[in-house]
Design a protein around this motif. Sequence first.
Motif, PDB file in Angstrom:
ATOM      1  N   ARG A 262       0.831  -1.208   0.000  1.00  0.00           N
ATOM      2  CA  ARG A 262       0.000   0.000   0.000  1.00  0.00           C
ATOM      3  C   ARG A 262       0.863   1.255   0.000  1.00  0.00           C
ATOM      4  NH1 ARG A 262      -4.194   2.282   4.621  1.00  0.00           N
ATOM      5  NH2 ARG A 262      -5.176   3.826   3.271  1.00  0.00           N
ATOM      6  N   TYR A 263       1.875   1.249   0.814  1.00  0.00           N
ATOM      7  CA  TYR A 263       2.780   2.393   0.884  1.00  0.00           C
ATOM      8  C   TYR A 263       4.171   1.960   0.468  1.00  0.00           C
ATOM      9  CZ  TYR A 263      -0.823   4.387   3.934  1.00  0.00           C
ATOM     10  OH  TYR A 263      -1.985   4.853   4.461  1.00  0.00           O
ATOM     11  N   GLY A 264       4.875   2.857  -0.124  1.00  0.00           N
ATOM     12  CA  GLY A 264       6.272   2.597  -0.436  1.00  0.00           C
ATOM     13  C   GLY A 264       6.442   1.787  -1.709  1.00  0.00           C
ATOM     14  N   ASP A 265       7.667   1.758  -2.152  1.00  0.00           N
ATOM     15  CA  ASP A 265       7.997   1.085  -3.394  1.00  0.00           C
ATOM     16  C   ASP A 265       8.233  -0.400  -3.137  1.00  0.00           C
ATOM     17  OD1 ASP A 265       9.221   1.388  -6.277  1.00  0.00           O
ATOM     18  OD2 ASP A 265      10.612   0.176  -5.105  1.00  0.00           O
ATOM     19  N   GLU A 266       7.565  -1.235  -3.907  1.00  0.00           N
ATOM     20  CA  GLU A 266       7.654  -2.681  -3.674  1.00  0.00           C
ATOM     21  C   GLU A 266       9.098  -3.175  -3.720  1.00  0.00           C
ATOM     22  OE1 GLU A 266       5.394  -1.419  -5.703  1.00  0.00           O
ATOM     23  OE2 GLU A 266       3.454  -2.032  -4.870  1.00  0.00           O
ATOM     24  N   HIS A 267       9.839  -2.670  -4.688  1.00  0.00           N
ATOM     25  CA  HIS A 267      11.204  -3.173  -4.824  1.00  0.00           C
ATOM     26  C   HIS A 267      12.087  -2.759  -3.662  1.00  0.00           C
ATOM     27  CE1 HIS A 267      11.729  -4.931  -9.018  1.00  0.00           C
ATOM     28  NE2 HIS A 267      10.462  -4.980  -8.706  1.00  0.00           N
ATOM     29  N   LYS A 268      11.867  -1.546  -3.199  1.00  0.00           N
ATOM     30  CA  LYS A 268      12.652  -1.115  -2.045  1.00  0.00           C
ATOM     31  C   LYS A 268      12.261  -1.905  -0.807  1.00  0.00           C
ATOM     32  CE  LYS A 268      13.529   3.643  -3.463  1.00  0.00           C
ATOM     33  NZ  LYS A 268      12.894   4.959  -3.398  1.00  0.00           N
ATOM     34  N   LEU A 269      11.062  -2.461  -0.835  1.00  0.00           N
ATOM     35  CA  LEU A 269      10.586  -3.227   0.316  1.00  0.00           C
ATOM     36  C   LEU A 269      10.870  -4.712   0.162  1.00  0.00           C
ATOM     37  CD1 LEU A 269       7.168  -1.419   0.821  1.00  0.00           C
ATOM     38  CD2 LEU A 269       9.130  -1.322   2.348  1.00  0.00           C
ATOM     39  N   ALA A 270      11.733  -5.055  -0.779  1.00  0.00           N
ATOM     40  CA  ALA A 270      12.002  -6.471  -1.039  1.00  0.00           C
ATOM     41  C   ALA A 270      12.525  -7.186   0.200  1.00  0.00           C
ATOM     42  CB  ALA A 270      12.986  -6.615  -2.193  1.00  0.00           C
ATOM     43  N   GLY A 271      13.339  -6.501   0.967  1.00  0.00           N
ATOM     44  CA  GLY A 271      13.875  -7.118   2.172  1.00  0.00           C
ATOM     45  C   GLY A 271      12.789  -7.359   3.200  1.00  0.00           C
ATOM     46  N   PHE A 272      11.902  -6.396   3.326  1.00  0.00           N
ATOM     47  CA  PHE A 272      10.793  -6.537   4.266  1.00  0.00           C
ATOM     48  C   PHE A 272       9.882  -7.686   3.844  1.00  0.00           C
ATOM     49  CE2 PHE A 272       6.754  -5.362   6.238  1.00  0.00           C
ATOM     50  CZ  PHE A 272       7.177  -5.104   7.521  1.00  0.00           C
ATOM     51  N   SER A 273       9.664  -7.727   2.543  1.00  0.00           N
ATOM     52  CA  SER A 273       8.838  -8.781   1.987  1.00  0.00           C
ATOM     53  C   SER A 273       9.436 -10.158   2.277  1.00  0.00           C
ATOM     54  CB  SER A 273       8.736  -8.521   0.489  1.00  0.00           C
ATOM     55  OG  SER A 273       7.955  -9.455  -0.125  1.00  0.00           O
ATOM     56  N   ALA A 274      10.752 -10.235   2.139  1.00  0.00           N
ATOM     57  CA  ALA A 274      11.435 -11.497   2.426  1.00  0.00           C
ATOM     58  C   ALA A 274      11.243 -11.885   3.889  1.00  0.00           C
ATOM     59  CB  ALA A 274      12.924 -11.367   2.100  1.00  0.00           C
ATOM     60  N   THR A 275      11.267 -10.901   4.764  1.00  0.00           N
ATOM     61  CA  THR A 275      11.059 -11.174   6.183  1.00  0.00           C
ATOM     62  C   THR A 275       9.675 -11.774   6.417  1.00  0.00           C
ATOM     63  OG1 THR A 275      12.267  -9.135   6.536  1.00  0.00           O
ATOM     64  CG2 THR A 275      11.293 -10.171   8.457  1.00  0.00           C
ATOM     65  N   LEU A 276       8.676 -11.171   5.793  1.00  0.00           N
ATOM     66  CA  LEU A 276       7.320 -11.675   5.973  1.00  0.00           C
ATOM     67  C   LEU A 276       7.227 -13.121   5.483  1.00  0.00           C
ATOM     68  CD1 LEU A 276       5.258  -8.557   4.791  1.00  0.00           C
ATOM     69  CD2 LEU A 276       5.582  -9.351   7.140  1.00  0.00           C
ATOM     70  N   GLN A 277       7.843 -13.358   4.333  1.00  0.00           N
ATOM     71  CA  GLN A 277       7.825 -14.716   3.794  1.00  0.00           C
ATOM     72  C   GLN A 277       8.519 -15.666   4.750  1.00  0.00           C
ATOM     73  OE1 GLN A 277      10.501 -16.656   2.472  1.00  0.00           O
ATOM     74  NE2 GLN A 277       9.327 -18.231   1.429  1.00  0.00           N
ATOM     75  N   ALA A 278       9.625 -15.224   5.313  1.00  0.00           N
ATOM     76  CA  ALA A 278      10.376 -16.087   6.224  1.00  0.00           C
ATOM     77  C   ALA A 278       9.530 -16.453   7.439  1.00  0.00           C
ATOM     78  CB  ALA A 278      11.664 -15.385   6.659  1.00  0.00           C
ATOM     79  N   ILE A 279       8.789 -15.486   7.950  1.00  0.00           N
ATOM     80  CA  ILE A 279       7.944 -15.755   9.119  1.00  0.00           C
ATOM     81  C   ILE A 279       6.863 -16.769   8.767  1.00  0.00           C
ATOM     82  CG2 ILE A 279       6.256 -14.749  10.690  1.00  0.00           C
ATOM     83  CD1 ILE A 279       7.873 -12.099  10.423  1.00  0.00           C
ATOM     84  N   ILE A 280       6.174 -16.498   7.660  1.00  0.00           N
ATOM     85  CA  ILE A 280       5.073 -17.381   7.276  1.00  0.00           C
ATOM     86  C   ILE A 280       5.590 -18.788   6.998  1.00  0.00           C
ATOM     87  CG2 ILE A 280       3.317 -17.812   5.520  1.00  0.00           C
ATOM     88  CD1 ILE A 280       3.225 -14.701   5.164  1.00  0.00           C
ATOM     89  N   SER A 281       6.645 -18.853   6.214  1.00  0.00           N
ATOM     90  CA  SER A 281       7.146 -20.162   5.808  1.00  0.00           C
ATOM     91  C   SER A 281       7.713 -20.936   6.972  1.00  0.00           C
ATOM     92  CB  SER A 281       8.218 -19.998   4.729  1.00  0.00           C
ATOM     93  OG  SER A 281       7.674 -19.384   3.604  1.00  0.00           O
ATOM     94  N   PHE A 282       8.337 -20.222   7.865  1.00  0.00           N
ATOM     95  CA  PHE A 282       8.911 -20.915   9.016  1.00  0.00           C
ATOM     96  C   PHE A 282       7.817 -21.587   9.840  1.00  0.00           C
ATOM     97  CE2 PHE A 282      10.081 -21.050  13.483  1.00  0.00           C
ATOM     98  CZ  PHE A 282      11.117 -21.969  13.384  1.00  0.00           C
ATOM     99  N   VAL A 283       6.752 -20.854  10.080  1.00  0.00           N
ATOM    100  CA  VAL A 283       5.653 -21.424  10.853  1.00  0.00           C
ATOM    101  C   VAL A 283       5.030 -22.588  10.086  1.00  0.00           C
ATOM    102  CG1 VAL A 283       3.428 -20.956  11.921  1.00  0.00           C
ATOM    103  CG2 VAL A 283       5.224 -19.236  12.018  1.00  0.00           C
ATOM    104  N   GLU A 284       4.942 -22.421   8.779  1.00  0.00           N
ATOM    105  CA  GLU A 284       4.361 -23.479   7.960  1.00  0.00           C
ATOM    106  C   GLU A 284       5.223 -24.737   7.972  1.00  0.00           C
ATOM    107  OE1 GLU A 284       3.436 -22.242   3.988  1.00  0.00           O
ATOM    108  OE2 GLU A 284       1.467 -21.576   4.635  1.00  0.00           O
TER     109      GLU A 284
END
Lengths: 632, 206
Positions: free
Chosen positions: A212-234
């Motif tokens: 919603r806010y910010g540039d997706e590419h600049k948020l790639a690291g943040f996005s990776a973090t979210l994926q890491a959290i979800i995947s780890f729990v999974e």
Amino acid sequence: MGSDSESPTSSDDSTSQNPNPNPHPNSTSIDQSLDAIEDQLTSIALAQPNDLASDDPASSSEEEEVFKDAPNGSVLEEENQKERNEGEIVEEEVGVVAAEEEVREEGRLGWRRVNSEVEVDRLSSPSSSGYAGERGSSGGASTASGIEEIGEDRGFDGNGRGEFFDGASDSQAPPWVPGKRHVDEDDASVSWRKRKKHFFILSHSGKPIYSRYGDEHKLAGFSATLQAIISFVENGGDRVKLVRAGKHQVVFLVKGPIYLVCISCTEEPYESLRGQLELIYGQMILILTKSVNRCFEKNPKFDMTPLLGGTDVVFSSLVHSFSWNPATFLHAYTCLPLAYATRQAAGAILHDVADSGVLFAILMCKHKVVSLVGAQKASLHPDDMLLLSNFVTSSESFRTSESFSPICLPRYNPMAFLYAYVHYLDVDTYLMLLTTSSDAFYHLKDCRIRIEMVLLKSNVLSEVQRSMLDGGMRVEDLPVDPSPRSEFSSPHLGQSRIATDSPDRFREAFAGIGGPAGLWHFIYRSIFLDQYVSSEFASPINSSQQQKRLYRAYQKLYASMHDKVIGPHKTQFRRDENYVLLCWVTPDFELYAAFDPLADKALAISTCNRVCQWVKDVENEIFLLGASPFSW
Amino acid sequence: MPSRRRTLLKVIILGDSGVGKTSLMNQYVNKKFSNQYKATIGADFLTKEVQFEDRLFTLQIWDTAGQERFQSLGVAFYRGADCCVLVYDVNVMKSFDNLNNWREEFLIQASPSDPENFPFVVIGNKIDVDGGSSRVVSEKKARAWCASKGNIPYFETSAKEGINVEEAFQLIAKNALKSGEEEEMYLPDTIDVANGSQQRSTGCEC
């Protein structure tokens, strides 16, 4: 959930145990059920004026603050604590996950931020992700202190667009607004971290798809973090749904290879935020169909952002509608008020074309339905209508020419495309003809010409425009004595007293501020019709900020009434310093009403009866009747 | 539209603990080096925008922990990687020997569609240590291994001095980009109401 064990919160629990033997608004009155619990409610109200059975595990004092804080978007007294929370969203959420999953014990995975790394060099390069920025993790938070929280709507950088977007429009359906805001931000920006509500879409490989806010590419690291959290729990055979971190809620929704995340400190209930993520996912499906899943199956590194190119506005408009369009939580649609004959005339011509290979023919004005018709057995889900009309009204290109576009109705068939012929008949009114045939453009164009001619000839379009100007139901027009029937069907002393002598008294007392008995606003949702009607906003609910606050209050009410654990409930009476909120749910309808916080309870209850009667009396004009194929 | 199209590349850095994965990344992204060793916990993420042949793209760098206890990060971490960087310390034989394990592990977990041609890059780091006198893995040996694994590109770097780091990542980006080129076709269906089945139509999106 959490709070239902506390004694003061039992108000609607007890109510729900009061069976309402007769749900029909004509023949019964809300008094019967509410009167029975009146004394109980009074004592509760005295003891805990703000408390209320709620699914929210927050304490009652926090409940109070929901309403106190929400309008301003800045709470000074909690500044420090908030700052700390905000600066450390990631850290805390990881911490929670870690705690739940016993990461450290398993010794399989943790995150740098979980460990208190004090020695880290506090470099924060603009090109790196917030993860890099967070090398000074606690330092990053401290730089934030002293800066006031940025409202969801207010641009931190003084960029007026922000305010325009969520904010200062007075109409119920704000005009189309530019899509992406604050592209310059990333997760290292203090302003980004202070936004009240973030939405993210990412792929299961951690590649960002939408933010919603910010540039997706600049948020790639943040996005990776979210994926890491979800995947780890999974990986642990579990699923992460919600993480609370101070005032923030992090809500996760996993849809196959698509991950959706909301980070919010708006204090909306989990169910509401999750529902919003579902709608965002639905919007994505509407644009691409679920066949994108196949791309991910074959190629996990598939990048779907190019497929969504240019649709920022669609998503931002949907996110915006979460704060002004009750359809987003009621799962119902609303109609433009029209004389019965006018709507019939529109329906008749739509019916004609539906017989000629059109799956759905929908005539809408802004977000309100004028008429709609479906081919036999085809049913249209209200959520699909919401997503479709959002798609059409948010995309500027539909306004300027007749269009033929592939769209998918996620609730109808998420796997495949339909084709939508879209044409604006005037500035707000548009016709959508949905078909399964990709070469039906010219046929649908002919259909549209026929429809347009008939609509013009029968004055439907001018009636539509007049209705737009006239507006919908106004609380101040609530009939004192809605229909002759009500006299007979209201044997209660309380009601007859109101009906005779009190209106004048109240008209004086509340002159210019809403309707009788301090009624400010109501929403009536018909269960059978999948439709709702909402009264026009009037003083004192004038600004869109106040409207948003009221909708959030309704939303909370809705979530608590439909709570899966302690609900569903039948009635709820809630008083806080902002409103008296009254909710009444029967098998036929749901009524949500907001009153002046000083409103008298008995009067409020009888006013709700009058509202229901009023709605019943004018249902021919405010609802689309006889559209049985559309109920799902 | 195509000119504005940006690509995001997921790059995974693997290797034994202490070989300098984080330092390489820091040198590349932030142009900084710290002599202090601190273990990466789990994973760390950095992004860097790179221009390559008039195209702008973003490297999403997944810096993983080298300790064995973190090795079972699982499918999730490796899924959808565009390039994998294998790092060893030219002064530590074991770290070179383990390259094979890291490579195997990656291929198992990420299960790329074309494992033979998946873009790896091998980096021998810390060539600056003691002026190269404590070196135990010769360039020749390293290059031979790389050749045997399908001609993996090889770089010798010093994260401390910033030697060859930029060049290595340039190639990483280039190879990642190449592998991303063969994109999956997106072919949605159209509803066929009459037959109740779905017909595949040509993709016509965007």
